[in-house]
Write a protein that holds these residues in place. Structure first.
Motif, short mmCIF file in Angstrom:
data_model
loop_
_atom_site.label_atom_id
_atom_site.label_comp_id
_atom_site.label_asym_id
_atom_site.label_seq_id
_atom_site.Cartn_x
_atom_site.Cartn_y
_atom_site.Cartn_z
N LYS A 313 0.94 -1.22 0.10
CA LYS A 313 0.19 0.28 0.22
C LYS A 313 0.86 1.40 -0.22
O LYS A 313 0.76 2.31 -0.79
N LEU A 314 1.92 1.22 0.66
CA LEU A 314 2.70 2.34 0.91
C LEU A 314 3.47 2.44 -0.47
O LEU A 314 3.69 3.82 -0.99
N ILE A 315 3.97 1.45 -1.18
CA ILE A 315 4.58 1.70 -2.48
C ILE A 315 3.79 2.38 -3.50
O ILE A 315 4.07 3.22 -4.36
N GLN A 316 2.47 1.96 -3.46
CA GLN A 316 1.61 2.40 -4.17
C GLN A 316 1.14 3.86 -3.94
O GLN A 316 0.53 4.55 -4.83
N ASN A 317 1.35 4.29 -2.62
CA ASN A 317 1.10 5.72 -2.19
C ASN A 317 2.44 6.37 -2.21
O ASN A 317 3.08 6.48 -1.27
N ARG A 318 3.01 6.98 -3.38
CA ARG A 318 4.30 7.36 -3.48
C ARG A 318 4.27 8.39 -2.53
O ARG A 318 5.46 8.50 -1.85
N PRO A 319 3.57 9.54 -2.32
CA PRO A 319 3.94 10.64 -1.62
C PRO A 319 4.03 10.14 0.02
O PRO A 319 4.93 10.70 0.51
N LEU A 320 3.41 9.12 0.28
CA LEU A 320 3.57 8.81 1.67
C LEU A 320 4.92 7.87 1.91
O LEU A 320 5.41 8.15 2.82
N SER A 321 5.19 7.08 0.94
CA SER A 321 6.31 6.46 0.94
C SER A 321 7.40 7.27 1.01
O SER A 321 8.64 7.05 1.40
N ILE A 355 0.56 14.86 2.08
CA ILE A 355 0.97 15.11 3.28
C ILE A 355 2.12 15.99 3.34
O ILE A 355 2.22 16.59 4.61
N GLU A 356 2.61 16.17 2.32
CA GLU A 356 3.81 17.39 2.41
C GLU A 356 3.04 18.98 2.61
O GLU A 356 3.66 19.92 2.90
N GLU A 357 1.88 19.00 2.25
CA GLU A 357 1.17 20.26 2.56
C GLU A 357 0.76 20.50 3.79
O GLU A 357 -0.05 21.44 4.02
N THR A 358 0.96 19.58 4.63
CA THR A 358 0.46 19.59 6.34
C THR A 358 1.52 20.12 6.89
O THR A 358 2.57 20.04 6.61
N MET A 359 1.08 20.33 8.25
CA MET A 359 1.98 20.94 9.18
C MET A 359 2.71 19.77 10.03
O MET A 359 3.57 20.08 10.92
N LEU A 360 2.38 18.58 9.63
CA LEU A 360 2.94 17.19 10.34
C LEU A 360 4.22 17.05 9.63
O LEU A 360 4.50 16.36 8.84
#
Lengths: 471, 483
Positions: A313-321, A355-360
């Motif tokens: 699932k992570l591999i498929q979700n490039r930004p999270l990976s 994910i990169e657009e958040t403050m986390l």
């Protein structure tokens, strides 16, 4: 003896560039026909090609990703033939000095890993698109001159599963390295499959199945083609070299044309383009730009205990990976992946954010995972503060304070609470003593309820068991 | 009637600066000359209205350079925006380009005025300009004679002083040979010196655009204007452009000159050999040394040229298929027929012959047997020239083996036109600059030319020698009175 199937695959991929291979016209999909066109794309008299350096770089990246040897001094060649979708009457391609040779792609098979050899990868330009209507044929030159790479394998595959795994793997690599969109349906990735069968060491005569529209159809087409060839051999016939296509409705391959012997494309070096020289530095800098590839990520995930499902699932979700790549090595990757794919993904999907657009920040994320791992906070608390962490520039500690959720670690305070709960729930205490495990969970729940989840669960658990045993 | 166009370029420039004349005067005079010389058939398309308009628009523009406001003819294989460009072929009879070639942009930037498109061999394939779909141009020195080719129209125009300037293109001598036949100065620059963008390709690895002018100085000036790297042509050189007039008038004492033996062998008319020997004597007397040398493979140059040029041409001309532009056969029933009919009727015999031979030469194993081998021998010839230039400043010889001959002669001999270019072709094969200057007349009063070959990017040195001889020989080459 059984028939042995031999499969080789040619894949054409459109490169993700802003402009075309040999002109400055835009490279784009789905606009009005003939709007991304200039005199070079139309093969206008007097027009000369220029070179898209970005396309060369992407092709180089592809060659490196496919483990190829790089041709440091390469030229282009003309492939001459007449067709209305070919504006100049020749296609500029690389016949003699492909950018990459002798590469491989590793696939997983039931018998372990297998290397599929890459014969070569070369750069060329796409043709225009012909649209045939009842009355006439129309031409859309938007696609004419779009940069392509053609990736040619060795005849190294023996089953349809291997063929499908190869295309799947290739697609994943090219997507990950940002080389191509690889959209088979839109034609930005096109697969031609060569199939032959034989009972001896000598390869049988092959048939080429052109432009198969999906990965599952590649499997189906190979199966049907093998069946067709077997039937011919069994009936004493011979196979002739021919080009076929897979007819989805009929569920079989159908003849397009018999290959003429010695198709004569009159190749010669393209005199309008001098040699392109790739320096060691250029190759190195392109190498550095290649993102960490899926197989490397997979191995890392596995080594850190992540489940195969989460890993995929992570591999498929490039930004999270990619996000997770920045995390420290000694993180609890099981919790991290659950968090990313669970609560965080839910939030991102709902808010249509990346994910990169958040403050986390990755530091905040690490701290959150660490606190969950050490049971300093519960997942209930995590859920309460997560939105703030994603939306506000506050640290995990600040968020906990803000929500009055700082964990109670004071043993004296906790002892009092636990003692009270025991007093109020004598029935459960009795149940516990009678060996009912459920009772312990119930009592824990009551304590958590009393403390609004702020009690350190590890401490509470210890205290509770201790005090119960003293009862 | 004024004859401003007979004045030197500096004199015209002074008159323009002092506003004693305007570009309109020059353009009007130019068209008077063109119209009274229609029998030369030197133009395919005239640009009178537009030229006059451009000249008028220059009234308030500062005279900022020596080429300002001067009329120029452009060979009809160089594309000109909104001005028909035919390549002297039925295939492009009605073709009006939507863009300017880089050289055209450059001469327009100098405010030169294009008065028309010059006649030529169809797609520049020929050495007599007789393959033109629009009929042959004639030689102003004898109208029954060829002007040479393929830039025959450009040569006739300048020789008859219809314009002081013309642009030609040279794939295998197509600037220098007609310049020799018509008695003018023609320069084929180093391959890559001038952008080919907008030059309809014949043989891409050989084609080069160059200036054709009345005299050496004006030639160098026009080369200054059109040279330079062009991002639109990957084969154009980054070598810095210098002022090509800078060595003009400098003495030639100490210059080392070579004459290839082959260039003075019995393939050349004795009258021409004699003239060249006179020149050699003159050079020696003025302090130059002249040696006879051998250049490897020059005697094979024509064969090599045919293989490379026809191979490339067969591919370059594939785009003329009737689908997107140019002539399209009206009654084709399907794509195959469209191709066949369009190309059968759209191209003339010589073009078709070269496409067929070229296709054959690139077919299957032939590409290895012929094309690749030709490329490798070409490299060897290049090396031999390079070696000569380690010792010598320049190489000279006759430009042609004969003077201009009668129209219609030897038309049925397809090899004849190649043999006319036997002395000029090696220069294209080696990518070197070559130029013709007139050095005298034969007994029938037809011009004889000297071929000057330089090392790569040493055009300035060639102009130095050319200007010296021009001054020394002091020929009267004005054809106006006769025409």
């Amino acid at each position: 003896m059984e028939y042995q199937t031999t499969i080789g695959i040619e894949v054409h991929c459109e490169l993700k560039t802003n402009t075309k291979m040999f002109s400055s016209a835009k490279n784009g999909y789905g606009t009005t026909a003939n709007s991304y066109v200039n005199i070079i794309d139309l093969g206008y008299p007097g027009a000369l090609p220029i070179i898209n350096k970005g396309a060369i770089e992407l092709a180089l990246r592809a060659a490196l990703v496919l483990n190829c040897e790089i041709n440091k001094k390469m030229h282009f060649d003309r492939k001459n033939y007449f067709y209305p979708d070919l504006p100049k009457g020749y296609q500029i391609t690389q016949a003699r000095t492909p950018i990459g040779i002798h590469g491989y792609v590793e696939i997983d098979t039931p018998n372990g890993k297998k290397k599929i050899g890459i014969h070569d990868i070369h750069i060329e330009e796409d043709t225009a698109k012909s649209i045939h209507t009842a009355e006439s044929s129309l031409l859309d030159f938007n696609r004419a001159g779009v940069p392509l790479i053609e990736i040619v394998t060795e005849p190294d595959m023996n089953t349809k599963e291997e063929a499908m795994a190869y295309v799947e793997k290739l697609r994943e690599l090219l997507l990950y390295a940002n080389i191509s969109d690889c959209k088979i349906e839109e034609g930005s990735m096109r697969c031609d499959v060569n199939v032959s069968i034989s009972k001896t060491e000598k390869l049988g005569t092959r048939a080429e199945i052109k432009n198969i529209g999906s990965i599952s159809n590649i499997g189906l087409a190979i199966q049907k083609e093998v069946e067709r060839q077997q039937e011919i051999y069994e009936n004493g016939g011979t196979i002739q070299e021919e080009t076929r296509r897979f007819d989805e409705k009929k569920g079989k391959t159908v003849l397009m044309r018999v290959k003429e012997t010695g198709n004569d494309y009159r190749y010669f070096p393209e005199p309008d383009i001098p040699y392109v020289v790739l320096t060691e530095e250029e190759i190195e800098s392109v190498k550095r730009m290649i993102p960490i590839l899926p197989n490397v990520r997979r191995d890392f995930y596995k080594a850190h205990g992540m489940s195969d499902i989460n890993s995929d699932k992570l591999i498929q979700n490039r930004p999270l990976s990619d996000y997770l790549l920045k995390a420290k090595e000694n993180l609890d990757y099981v919790i991290a992946s659950n968090l990313l794919l669970g609560d965080i993904s839910a939030y991102l999907n709902k808010e249509h954010k990346e994910i990169e657009e958040t403050m986390l920040t990755i530091e905040k994320f690490e701290s959150l995972v660490d606190k969950l791992a050490s049971k300093e906070i519960t997942s209930k608390i995590e859920k309460e503060i997560l939105v703030d962490l994603l939306e506000k520039p506050m640290s995990v500690e600040e968020a906990l304070k803000e929500h009055h959720l700082t964990l109670v670690n004071d043993t004296k305070v906790l002892e009092e609470i636990v003692t009270n709960i025991i007093k109020q729930n004598q029935e459960s205490v009795q149940d516990y003593k009678n060996g009912k495990d459920r009772a312990l969970k119930y009592l824990m729940g009551q304590i958590m309820k009393e403390t609004k989840g702020t009690a350190n669960p590890v401490l509470v658990n210890e205290l509770l068991i201790h005090l119960l045993n003293e009862e | 009637m004024s004859n401003y166009l007979d004045l030197s370029i500096q004199e015209i420039n002074n008159l323009l600066k002092k506003k004693e004349i305007t570009p309109v005067d020059l353009v009007e005079e130019c068209f008077r000359r063109i119209e009274s010389n229609e029998d030369l058939n030197a133009f395919i398309t005239l640009n009178k209205e537009q030229a006059l308009e451009e000249a008028k628009a220059l009234a308030d523009v500062e005279v900022d350079n020596l080429l300002f406001g001067l009329p120029i003819a452009v060979k009809d294989n160089i594309v000109t925006k909104d001005l028909r460009t035919t390549c002297a072929s039925k295939m492009l009879e009605n073709f009006v380009p939507i863009y300017d070639a880089t050289v055209v942009e450059k001469i327009k930037a100098k405010h030169m005025i294009i008065v028309g498109k010059a006649n030529m061999d169809e797609f520049a394939m020929g050495s007599t300009s007789q393959t033109s779909y629009f009929g042959s141009p004639r030689n102003p020195w004898n109208k029954n004679c060829i002007a040479g080719g393929s830039s025959g129209g450009s040569a006739a125009i300048v020789a008859a002083r219809l314009t002081p300037f013309a642009l030609g293109s040279d794939t295998g001598g197509s600037i220098r040979q007609p310049a020799s036949y018509c008695g003018l100065v023609g320069m084929k620059p180093t391959y890559g010196r001038v952008s080919r963008y907008g030059l309809v390709a014949f043989a891409s690895s050989l084609d080069q655009i160059g200036p054709m002018t009345r005299n050496v100085y004006e030639n160098a000036l026009l080369l200054n204007a059109i040279s330079g790297h062009d991002d639109k042509d990957l084969t154009s050189s980054y070598n810095q452009v210098e002022d090509y007039t800078r060595l003009i008038g400098k003495e030639i004492k100490g210059m080392k000159i070579a004459v290839p033996n082959y260039f003075m062998s019995d393939i050349v008319d004795s009258e021409i050999q004699d003239k060249v020997r006179e020149v050699i004597e003159c050079l020696k007397q003025n302090g130059a040394t002249v040696d006879y040398i051998d250049i490897d493979y020059v005697e094979n140059a024509v064969t090599l040229y045919q293989i490379i040029a026809m191979g490339e041409a067969s591919s370059n001309l594939a785009r003329f298929d009737g689908v997107r532009f140019g002539y399209s056969a009206p009654d084709a029933q399907n794509v195959e027929e469209l191709y066949l009919k369009t190309r059968e009727t759209g191209f003339g015999d010589e073009v078709k012959r070269r496409i067929m031979v070229g296709s054959y030469l690139l077919s299957g194993e032939n590409a290895v047997t012929y094309y690749n081998k030709a490329l490798s021998i070409r490299d060897d010839m290049r090396k031999s020239f390079r070696k000569a230039f380690q010792t010598y400043d320049l190489i000279i010889g006759p430009t042609t083996t004969t003077v201009a001959y009668s129209l219609g002669q030897d038309l049925d001999d397809p090899m004849k036109s190649f043999m006319d270019d036997v002395l000029v072709i090696p220069v294209n094969m080696a990518g070197l600059p070559g130029m013709n200057i007139p050095i005298g007349m034969n007994q029938d009063h037809m011009p004889i030319g000297l071929h000057i070959i330089g090392n790569q990017f040493e055009e300035a040195k060639m102009y130095q020698l050319a200007s010296f001889l021009e001054k020394e020989l002091n020929l009267d080459l004005d054809r106006k009175e006769r025409s």
